[in-house]
Design a protein around this motif. Structure first.
Motif, short mmCIF file in Angstrom:
data_model
loop_
_atom_site.label_atom_id
_atom_site.label_comp_id
_atom_site.label_asym_id
_atom_site.label_seq_id
_atom_site.Cartn_x
_atom_site.Cartn_y
_atom_site.Cartn_z
N ILE A 146 0.81 -1.31 0.04
CA ILE A 146 0.03 -0.10 -0.02
C ILE A 146 0.97 1.30 -0.14
CG2 ILE A 146 -1.61 1.26 1.41
CD1 ILE A 146 -2.80 -1.36 2.56
N VAL A 147 1.90 1.43 1.01
CA VAL A 147 2.77 2.63 0.98
C VAL A 147 3.37 2.77 -0.47
CG1 VAL A 147 5.07 3.18 1.78
CG2 VAL A 147 3.25 2.16 3.18
N ASP A 148 4.06 1.61 -1.01
CA ASP A 148 4.75 1.60 -2.43
C ASP A 148 3.51 2.53 -3.32
OD1 ASP A 148 6.80 0.54 -1.43
OD2 ASP A 148 6.28 -1.43 -2.41
N GLY A 149 2.38 1.96 -3.32
CA GLY A 149 1.28 2.58 -4.32
C GLY A 149 1.00 4.04 -4.03
N LEU A 150 0.99 4.29 -2.94
CA LEU A 150 0.78 5.67 -2.39
C LEU A 150 2.00 6.57 -3.04
CD1 LEU A 150 -0.96 5.30 0.89
CD2 LEU A 150 -2.04 5.67 -1.08
N LEU A 151 3.20 6.11 -2.57
CA LEU A 151 4.37 6.92 -2.76
C LEU A 151 4.23 7.17 -4.38
CD1 LEU A 151 7.09 5.43 -0.36
CD2 LEU A 151 5.86 7.68 -0.25
N GLU A 152 3.98 6.18 -5.12
CA GLU A 152 3.88 6.42 -6.81
C GLU A 152 3.11 7.68 -7.07
OE1 GLU A 152 2.41 2.98 -8.84
OE2 GLU A 152 4.08 1.92 -8.05
N LEU A 172 -8.50 13.24 -2.47
CA LEU A 172 -8.85 11.82 -2.02
C LEU A 172 -8.85 10.83 -3.13
CD1 LEU A 172 -9.95 10.08 0.37
CD2 LEU A 172 -12.17 11.10 -0.17
N HIS A 173 -9.45 11.11 -4.05
CA HIS A 173 -9.76 9.90 -5.07
C HIS A 173 -8.43 9.43 -5.69
CE1 HIS A 173 -14.03 10.91 -6.47
NE2 HIS A 173 -13.93 11.19 -5.28
N PRO A 174 -7.45 10.07 -6.00
CA PRO A 174 -6.38 9.21 -6.47
C PRO A 174 -5.76 8.38 -5.31
CG PRO A 174 -5.86 11.58 -6.28
CD PRO A 174 -7.21 11.43 -6.39
N ILE A 175 -5.65 8.88 -4.02
CA ILE A 175 -5.18 8.15 -2.97
C ILE A 175 -6.22 6.80 -2.72
CG2 ILE A 175 -4.92 8.16 -0.48
CD1 ILE A 175 -3.08 10.10 -1.73
N LEU A 176 -7.52 6.99 -2.84
CA LEU A 176 -8.19 5.96 -2.70
C LEU A 176 -8.15 4.79 -3.88
CD1 LEU A 176 -11.77 7.02 -1.08
CD2 LEU A 176 -10.37 5.00 -0.47
N THR A 221 -6.63 -0.22 -5.85
CA THR A 221 -5.74 -1.06 -6.79
C THR A 221 -4.72 -2.17 -5.85
OG1 THR A 221 -5.68 0.82 -8.23
CG2 THR A 221 -4.25 -1.14 -8.64
N ARG A 222 -4.16 -1.48 -4.87
CA ARG A 222 -3.18 -2.34 -4.08
C ARG A 222 -3.77 -3.20 -3.33
NH1 ARG A 222 2.34 -1.62 -5.26
NH2 ARG A 222 2.03 -0.06 -6.90
N PHE A 223 -4.93 -2.98 -2.79
CA PHE A 223 -5.69 -4.19 -2.18
C PHE A 223 -6.04 -5.21 -2.86
CE2 PHE A 223 -7.49 -2.91 2.43
CZ PHE A 223 -6.54 -1.75 2.34
N HIS A 224 -6.54 -4.97 -4.23
CA HIS A 224 -6.80 -6.20 -5.26
C HIS A 224 -5.69 -6.90 -5.40
CE1 HIS A 224 -11.27 -5.41 -5.87
NE2 HIS A 224 -10.93 -4.32 -6.58
#
Lengths: 194, 393
Positions: A20-26, A112-116, A121-124
């Motif tokens: 999740i962190v990797d996804g958010l840092l992108e 908020l939207h891009p974060i969510l 995506t990462r959860f999936h």
């Protein structure tokens, strides 16, 4: 991108947290803090003063975060919502992925939207990896059992490997079972008899 | 049962989800031409979100959740309402072994009945602020604990810390020393006793003898748009509640509730709440509590507006909302009008009024009803006070 967001991720599983962190840092240079301990969760979250809290929907400790929504003064009370209600599709996607987000303070929806989206995506992705890993493990286990069953047949009936497998498959077809089921039965029976 | 209309319902794995589960399992829903599709939720916020976000039509919720929604408190504050009370009472207060030991040392009898004596003894032995676990910020557990401490020592509810701990974690939290005591719905108190991590001090009904615990909740706008469906659901659950009130059905009910897809816990632990025979310590001491959890008697399922007002007053006080208006607004959460419409013509006894002075019924009392004699059960508070919803301030 305007100023950095302060994001708290509540997640016990270190692999999932890292994804999740990797996804958010992108998405940008956000300040991300992972909380893996459920003790004093509400206080730990509040101390970080996050803009967004992401937590697994199936985590019972989500209820603890509701305390954030009940500060003593209505003015101090952060707005705690589970995804943005105005966007039905995003809501459904978040529920299906199993992510809940608490938005603390009036964060703009466009932020908020891009974060969510990234979290969803990462959860999936994590779920898929777990499923694939489990399937691979199962396939490996099954192959081991079938190999043992073949070995038993080769020894007992003087067959070669191909002949042993053919016999297993025929037995499975005759009984309307899977090869692995017949192999398991054979291995168990031979263990009992030996 | 084909051709029935499907209603999706969410519940938490607790004994008091019984009316929903029994209505689905034993054909009470089918009799009303509905099929209940039950979904288990991991937390109250998820259950509330699923109903607020229209992912389900019906929810087994803590009675204060729809009240909080009417006051716009908490996450996802979409207006929800209670169309019936699903259960009355059914909670327990438990202590860590250390705290229980201190109470025993000063000679507290653990009678599991006298809330005043227990509360006074507790506050006397507490060396520092007590940390009290409750399942959710908006719960009868939180309201009852605050009311109890405040009535014994004014200001006490502010000195001690009421914090949220999910029920399945309660036993773990008390053994890890995160909390000193808890108020939780069954079977989680009994599970703590089974694990040897705590002892039970009081049933919730020792504080308020007729406290609305769980409600059948729907979205306010859904209730307006679908009066027929609401009516079917209320009648199905009412019949399930009547079935549950018969002691000879308790064993069967425990077996059904214990199943993996519902509570997923041993049936004998589930049975303790239904039968009102609770084991309060791992030394095997048993206490009997008549009316420990009530699904039917005394018009238990009638959603009194005064019950919602009592909850609203408590929520307003600790969130700094103006108490008078909040108490009035809270009444809209309990829809006695919808309940009346649903039950009209079924032969069920309906009270003539929709509000009562809470705490005024000290023994079983016959009251005016729309058709015959309705007997109300005692609804007293332990301190003998009454709550008149017309004069809240």
């Amino acid at each position: 991108m305007s100023e950095r967001l302060n994001i708290v991720v509540v997640e016990k599983d270190p692999d999932r947290a890292r994804m999740i962190v990797d996804g958010l840092l992108e998405l940008g240079d956000h300040k991300i803090h992972i909380i893996s301990e459920e003790t004093a969760l509400a206080r730990n979250v509040a101390e970080r003063k996050p803009d967004i809290v992401l937590i697994d929907l199936t985590n019972p400790s989500r209820d603890t975060l509701e305390e954030l929504a009940i500060a003593t003064s209505p003015l101090e009370r952060p707005v705690a919502i589970f995804v943005d209600r105005s966007d039905r599709q995003l809501t459904r996607a978040a529920i299906e992925a199993g992510v809940s987000a608490y938005v603390v303070g009036g964060l703009q929806p466009e932020r908020l939207h891009p974060i969510l989206d990234a979290a969803i995506t990462r959860f999936h992705m994590f779920h898929r990896m777990r499923t694939e890993l489990a399937a691979t493990k199962r396939a490996l286990e099954e192959r081991k059992t079938i190999d043992r069953a073949k070995g038993i047949l080769m020894k007992a009936r003087g067959l070669d490997e191909e002949g042993a497998y053919a016999l297993l498959r025929k037995a499975a077809m005759d009984q309307g079972k899977k090869v692995i089921q017949v192999a398991e039965a054979l291995v168990t029976a031979s263990e009992l008899l030996s | 049962m084909s051709g029935g209309e499907t209603l999706r319902a969410v519940f938490l794995p607790l004994v008091d989800a019984a009316p929903l589960i029994i209505a689905a399992e034993l054909g009470f829903a089918a009799e009303e031409g509905i099929e209940l599709e039950l979904q288990k939720a991991p937390s109250w916020s998820v259950a509330r979100d699923l109903i607020a976000l229209r992912q389900v039509e019906l929810a087994h919720l803590l009675a204060p959740i729809p009240v909080a929604s009417q006051l716009r408190l908490g996450g996802n504050a979409v207006p929800l309402c209670a169309v019936m009370v699903m259960s009355v009472n059914g909670t327990v207060i438990g202590l860590s072994n250390a705290l229980a030991g201190r109470l025993r040392a000063v000679g507290h009898p653990f009678d599991f009945a006298d809330a005043r004596a227990a509360g006074q003894a507790l506050l006397a032995v507490a060396e520092r602020p007590l940390r009290i676990g409750v399942p959710f910020p908006f719960s009868m557990h939180a309201e009852l604990v605050r009311f109890w401490l405040e009535a014994i020592a004014p200001g006490a509810s502010g000195r001690h810390l009421v914090k949220t701990v999910p029920p399945p974690r309660m036993s773990e939290a008390i053994s890890a020393g995160e909390i000193d005591m808890f108020c939780v719905g069954e079977p989680w108190g009994s599970i703590t006793v089974e694990n040897g991590t705590g002892e039970l001090l009081l049933p919730g009904c020792a504080i308020w003898s007729f406290a609305p615990e769980k409600v059948l909740s729907v979205r306010e706008d859904w209730a307006t748009d679908h009066p027929d469906r609401v009516g079917r659901a209320v009648r199905a659950l009412w019949r399930a509640g009547r079935w549950l009130a018969n002691p000879s059905n308790h064993t069967a009910a425990s077996e059904i509730l214990a199943r993996a897809r519902y509570l997923d816990l041993p049936a004998d632990v589930v049975d303790r709440a239904l039968s009102g025979r609770l084991t309060i310590s791992n030394r095997g001491e048993v206490r009997s509590v008549p009316g420990f959890v009530e699904f039917h008697e005394g018009a238990a399922t009638f959603p009194w507006r005064s019950q919602a007002a009592w909850i609203g007053q408590g929520l307003a006080r600790r969130t700094s909302l103006p108490v008078g208006p909040a108490t009035e607004a809270a009444k809209a959460a309990f829809r006695s009008d919808i309940y009346r419409r649903a039950m009209a013509g079924t032969g069920a006894l309906l009270p003539g009024a929709s509000e009562k002075v809470e705490g005024a019924v000290t023994r079983e009392t016959s009251v005016a009803s729309e058709s015959g004699a309705l007997v109300l059960c005692p609804d007293g508070f332990f301190d003998g006070t009454v709550f008149d919803p017309s004069f809240a301030d």
